[in-house]
Design a protein around this motif. Structure first.
Motif, PDB file in Angstrom:
ATOM      1  N   MET A   1      52.636 -44.791 -23.889  1.00 58.52           N
ATOM      2  CA  MET A   1      53.692 -43.866 -24.278  1.00 58.52           C
ATOM      3  C   MET A   1      53.683 -42.670 -23.335  1.00 58.52           C
ATOM      4  O   MET A   1      52.638 -42.166 -22.961  1.00 58.52           O
ATOM      5  CB  MET A   1      53.479 -43.369 -25.710  1.00 58.52           C
ATOM      6  N   ASN A   2      54.884 -42.237 -22.989  1.00 60.67           N
ATOM      7  CA  ASN A   2      55.074 -41.100 -22.099  1.00 60.67           C
ATOM      8  C   ASN A   2      55.791 -39.994 -22.858  1.00 60.67           C
ATOM      9  O   ASN A   2      56.818 -40.254 -23.502  1.00 60.67           O
ATOM     10  CB  ASN A   2      55.931 -41.508 -20.896  1.00 60.67           C
ATOM     11  N   GLU A   3      55.294 -38.774 -22.761  1.00 61.84           N
ATOM     12  CA  GLU A   3      55.944 -37.671 -23.445  1.00 61.84           C
ATOM     13  C   GLU A   3      57.281 -37.373 -22.778  1.00 61.84           C
ATOM     14  O   GLU A   3      57.407 -37.419 -21.549  1.00 61.84           O
ATOM     15  CB  GLU A   3      55.070 -36.424 -23.463  1.00 61.84           C
ATOM     16  N   LEU A   4      58.273 -37.030 -23.615  1.00 64.72           N
ATOM     17  CA  LEU A   4      59.622 -36.742 -23.153  1.00 64.72           C
ATOM     18  C   LEU A   4      60.062 -35.372 -23.656  1.00 64.72           C
ATOM     19  O   LEU A   4      59.730 -34.981 -24.777  1.00 64.72           O
ATOM     20  CB  LEU A   4      60.605 -37.802 -23.670  1.00 64.72           C
ATOM     21  N   ASP A   5      60.813 -34.674 -22.828  1.00 66.14           N
ATOM     22  CA  ASP A   5      61.473 -33.428 -23.226  1.00 66.14           C
ATOM     23  C   ASP A   5      62.953 -33.701 -23.381  1.00 66.14           C
ATOM     24  O   ASP A   5      63.520 -34.525 -22.648  1.00 66.14           O
ATOM     25  CB  ASP A   5      61.310 -32.352 -22.150  1.00 66.14           C
ATOM     26  N   VAL A   6      63.587 -32.977 -24.281  1.00 68.17           N
ATOM     27  CA  VAL A   6      65.031 -33.090 -24.448  1.00 68.17           C
ATOM     28  C   VAL A   6      65.686 -32.127 -23.463  1.00 68.17           C
ATOM     29  O   VAL A   6      65.503 -30.916 -23.555  1.00 68.17           O
ATOM     30  CB  VAL A   6      65.468 -32.771 -25.889  1.00 68.17           C
ATOM     31  N   VAL A   7      66.438 -32.677 -22.512  1.00 73.91           N
ATOM     32  CA  VAL A   7      67.185 -31.854 -21.562  1.00 73.91           C
ATOM     33  C   VAL A   7      68.404 -31.286 -22.274  1.00 73.91           C
ATOM     34  O   VAL A   7      68.699 -30.104 -22.167  1.00 73.91           O
ATOM     35  CB  VAL A   7      67.595 -32.665 -20.316  1.00 73.91           C
ATOM     36  N   GLY A   8      69.110 -32.123 -23.028  1.00 76.31           N
ATOM     37  CA  GLY A   8      70.268 -31.662 -23.770  1.00 76.31           C
ATOM     38  C   GLY A   8      71.245 -32.768 -24.050  1.00 76.31           C
ATOM     39  O   GLY A   8      70.964 -33.944 -23.823  1.00 76.31           O
ATOM     40  N   VAL A   9      72.392 -32.376 -24.565  1.00 71.65           N
ATOM     41  CA  VAL A   9      73.465 -33.323 -24.871  1.00 71.65           C
ATOM     42  C   VAL A   9      74.683 -32.978 -24.041  1.00 71.65           C
ATOM     43  O   VAL A   9      74.871 -31.836 -23.626  1.00 71.65           O
ATOM     44  CB  VAL A   9      73.843 -33.325 -26.370  1.00 71.65           C
ATOM     45  N   ARG A  10      75.481 -33.979 -23.780  1.00 68.76           N
ATOM     46  CA  ARG A  10      76.745 -33.780 -23.079  1.00 68.76           C
ATOM     47  C   ARG A  10      77.680 -34.909 -23.480  1.00 68.76           C
ATOM     48  O   ARG A  10      77.263 -35.885 -24.101  1.00 68.76           O
ATOM     49  CB  ARG A  10      76.562 -33.721 -21.574  1.00 68.76           C
ATOM     50  N   VAL A  11      78.934 -34.786 -23.089  1.00 65.82           N
ATOM     51  CA  VAL A  11      79.923 -35.820 -23.346  1.00 65.82           C
ATOM     52  C   VAL A  11      80.157 -36.575 -22.047  1.00 65.82           C
ATOM     53  O   VAL A  11      80.482 -35.977 -21.026  1.00 65.82           O
ATOM     54  CB  VAL A  11      81.237 -35.225 -23.885  1.00 65.82           C
ATOM     55  N   GLU A  12      79.943 -37.871 -22.087  1.00 60.06           N
ATOM     56  CA  GLU A  12      80.147 -38.738 -20.930  1.00 60.06           C
ATOM     57  C   GLU A  12      81.637 -39.027 -20.784  1.00 60.06           C
ATOM     58  O   GLU A  12      82.303 -39.399 -21.736  1.00 60.06           O
ATOM     59  CB  GLU A  12      79.361 -40.045 -21.125  1.00 60.06           C
ATOM     60  N   MET A  13      82.140 -38.836 -19.596  1.00 65.34           N
ATOM     61  CA  MET A  13      83.552 -39.101 -19.341  1.00 65.34           C
ATOM     62  C   MET A  13      83.663 -40.402 -18.560  1.00 65.34           C
ATOM     63  O   MET A  13      82.768 -40.723 -17.813  1.00 65.34           O
ATOM     64  CB  MET A  13      84.179 -37.956 -18.547  1.00 65.34           C
ATOM     65  N   PRO A  14      84.662 -41.206 -18.666  1.00 61.36           N
ATOM     66  CA  PRO A  14      85.892 -40.982 -19.416  1.00 61.36           C
ATOM     67  C   PRO A  14      85.822 -41.494 -20.851  1.00 61.36           C
ATOM     68  O   PRO A  14      86.771 -41.367 -21.597  1.00 61.36           O
ATOM     69  CB  PRO A  14      86.920 -41.781 -18.615  1.00 61.36           C
ATOM     70  N   SER A  15      84.693 -42.060 -21.252  1.00 57.09           N
ATOM     71  CA  SER A  15      84.596 -42.663 -22.582  1.00 57.09           C
ATOM     72  C   SER A  15      84.571 -41.632 -23.700  1.00 57.09           C
ATOM     73  O   SER A  15      84.770 -41.968 -24.857  1.00 57.09           O
ATOM     74  CB  SER A  15      83.346 -43.540 -22.678  1.00 57.09           C
ATOM     75  N   ASN A  16      84.312 -40.361 -23.362  1.00 59.65           N
ATOM     76  CA  ASN A  16      84.215 -39.290 -24.348  1.00 59.65           C
ATOM     77  C   ASN A  16      83.091 -39.533 -25.344  1.00 59.65           C
ATOM     78  O   ASN A  16      83.167 -39.128 -26.497  1.00 59.65           O
ATOM     79  CB  ASN A  16      85.560 -39.099 -25.063  1.00 59.65           C
ATOM     80  N   GLN A  17      82.045 -40.215 -24.898  1.00 61.20           N
ATOM     81  CA  GLN A  17      80.894 -40.563 -25.738  1.00 61.20           C
ATOM     82  C   GLN A  17      79.748 -39.590 -25.471  1.00 61.20           C
ATOM     83  O   GLN A  17      79.349 -39.417 -24.332  1.00 61.20           O
ATOM     84  CB  GLN A  17      80.446 -42.002 -25.422  1.00 61.20           C
ATOM     85  N   PRO A  18      79.206 -38.950 -26.518  1.00 56.67           N
ATOM     86  CA  PRO A  18      78.072 -38.051 -26.307  1.00 56.67           C
ATOM     87  C   PRO A  18      76.805 -38.819 -25.926  1.00 56.67           C
ATOM     88  O   PRO A  18      76.590 -39.952 -26.373  1.00 56.67           O
ATOM     89  CB  PRO A  18      77.878 -37.374 -27.663  1.00 56.67           C
ATOM     90  N   ILE A  19      75.985 -38.180 -25.098  1.00 61.12           N
ATOM     91  CA  ILE A  19      74.667 -38.718 -24.765  1.00 61.12           C
ATOM     92  C   ILE A  19      73.645 -37.602 -24.921  1.00 61.12           C
ATOM     93  O   ILE A  19      73.969 -36.422 -24.798  1.00 61.12           O
ATOM     94  CB  ILE A  19      74.582 -39.298 -23.332  1.00 61.12           C
ATOM     95  N   VAL A  20      72.423 -38.008 -25.232  1.00 67.77           N
ATOM     96  CA  VAL A  20      71.291 -37.074 -25.167  1.00 67.77           C
ATOM     97  C   VAL A  20      70.479 -37.510 -23.957  1.00 67.77           C
ATOM     98  O   VAL A  20      70.281 -38.708 -23.726  1.00 67.77           O
ATOM     99  CB  VAL A  20      70.457 -37.079 -26.470  1.00 67.77           C
ATOM    100  N   LEU A  21      70.053 -36.537 -23.171  1.00 68.04           N
ATOM    101  CA  LEU A  21      69.283 -36.826 -21.972  1.00 68.04           C
ATOM    102  C   LEU A  21      67.858 -36.327 -22.170  1.00 68.04           C
ATOM    103  O   LEU A  21      67.645 -35.151 -22.480  1.00 68.04           O
ATOM    104  CB  LEU A  21      69.910 -36.154 -20.747  1.00 68.04           C
ATOM    105  N   LEU A  22      66.901 -37.245 -22.014  1.00 67.54           N
ATOM    106  CA  LEU A  22      65.484 -36.929 -22.127  1.00 67.54           C
ATOM    107  C   LEU A  22      64.862 -37.009 -20.738  1.00 67.54           C
ATOM    108  O   LEU A  22      65.312 -37.790 -19.899  1.00 67.54           O
ATOM    109  CB  LEU A  22      64.790 -37.923 -23.065  1.00 67.54           C
ATOM    110  N   ARG A  23      63.815 -36.210 -20.513  1.00 68.23           N
ATOM    111  CA  ARG A  23      63.125 -36.208 -19.228  1.00 68.23           C
ATOM    112  C   ARG A  23      61.649 -36.493 -19.447  1.00 68.23           C
ATOM    113  O   ARG A  23      61.027 -35.953 -20.352  1.00 68.23           O
ATOM    114  CB  ARG A  23      63.269 -34.839 -18.558  1.00 68.23           C
ATOM    115  N   GLU A  24      61.114 -37.360 -18.624  1.00 70.19           N
ATOM    116  CA  GLU A  24      59.701 -37.708 -18.683  1.00 70.19           C
ATOM    117  C   GLU A  24      58.871 -36.504 -18.236  1.00 70.19           C
ATOM    118  O   GLU A  24      59.057 -35.980 -17.140  1.00 70.19           O
ATOM    119  CB  GLU A  24      59.445 -38.908 -17.772  1.00 70.19           C
ATOM    120  N   VAL A  25      57.967 -36.049 -19.107  1.00 69.72           N
ATOM    121  CA  VAL A  25      57.083 -34.941 -18.763  1.00 69.72           C
ATOM    122  C   VAL A  25      56.097 -35.446 -17.706  1.00 69.72           C
ATOM    123  O   VAL A  25      55.472 -36.478 -17.869  1.00 69.72           O
ATOM    124  CB  VAL A  25      56.318 -34.431 -20.008  1.00 69.72           C
TER     125      VAL A  25
END
Length: 157
Positions: A1-25
């Motif tokens: 297992m690798n620890e992850l930080d939450v970078v944030g959320v955004r809306v992916e275009m053009p689908s208008n679908q939200p994503i959460v982006l995590l980053r490997e510590v």
């Protein structure tokens, strides 16, 4: 297992679908997970330290855990099958409960619980961003600093 930080959320275009982006510590991989607008709002609220007038489901769950004396010790993003991510909530008592990653992340942010991703998930869905592309990631972070939960078009009640 690798620890992850939450970078944030955004809306992916053009689908208008939200994503959460995590980053490997301690690594260079990022893990994007497509989520629903309600979960995007819940994660954004937690990241911005916003408290809605009425508790969201994740706030309620946190309050219930405190009321019954349970501690969430870690969140694990454990699997990716047929495009669907799976997660587990791990409690101090040793109990593990299956959860959607978006709900698990929203709860982890509210409780200060670390988030981990399995090697398999990061190998399959992680995106390596080398140091020379870090300026693009910084632009994304700046975007996240300017976005608000209201941008997702949902209201909390």
């Amino acid at each position: 297992m690798n620890e992850l930080d939450v970078v944030g959320v955004r809306v992916e275009m053009p689908s208008n679908q939200p994503i959460v982006l995590l980053r490997e510590v301690g690594g260079d991989r990022y893990l994007p997970i497509w989520i629903g607008p309600g979960e995007a709002t819940a994660i954004a609220f937690a990241q911005q330290g916003m408290a809605p007038a009425r508790p969201l489901t994740h706030d309620l769950f946190k309050d219930v855990l405190e009321a019954v004396g349970q501690t969430l010790t870690e969140v694990r993003i454990t699997d990716l099958r047929e495009g669907v991510f799976y997660a587990e909530l791990v409690f101090a008592s040793g109990v593990e409960v299956s959860a959607r990653p978006s709900d698990a992340i929203a709860l982890a942010l509210r409780t200060g619980t670390p988030i981990y991703g399995s090697d398999g998930v990061l190998d399959d869905a992680g995106i390596a961003i080398p140091d020379e592309q870090e300026d693009e990631v910084e632009k994304f972070r700046e975007f996240l600093d300017q976005i608000s939960p209201e941008d997702f078009g949902t209201s909390s009640q």
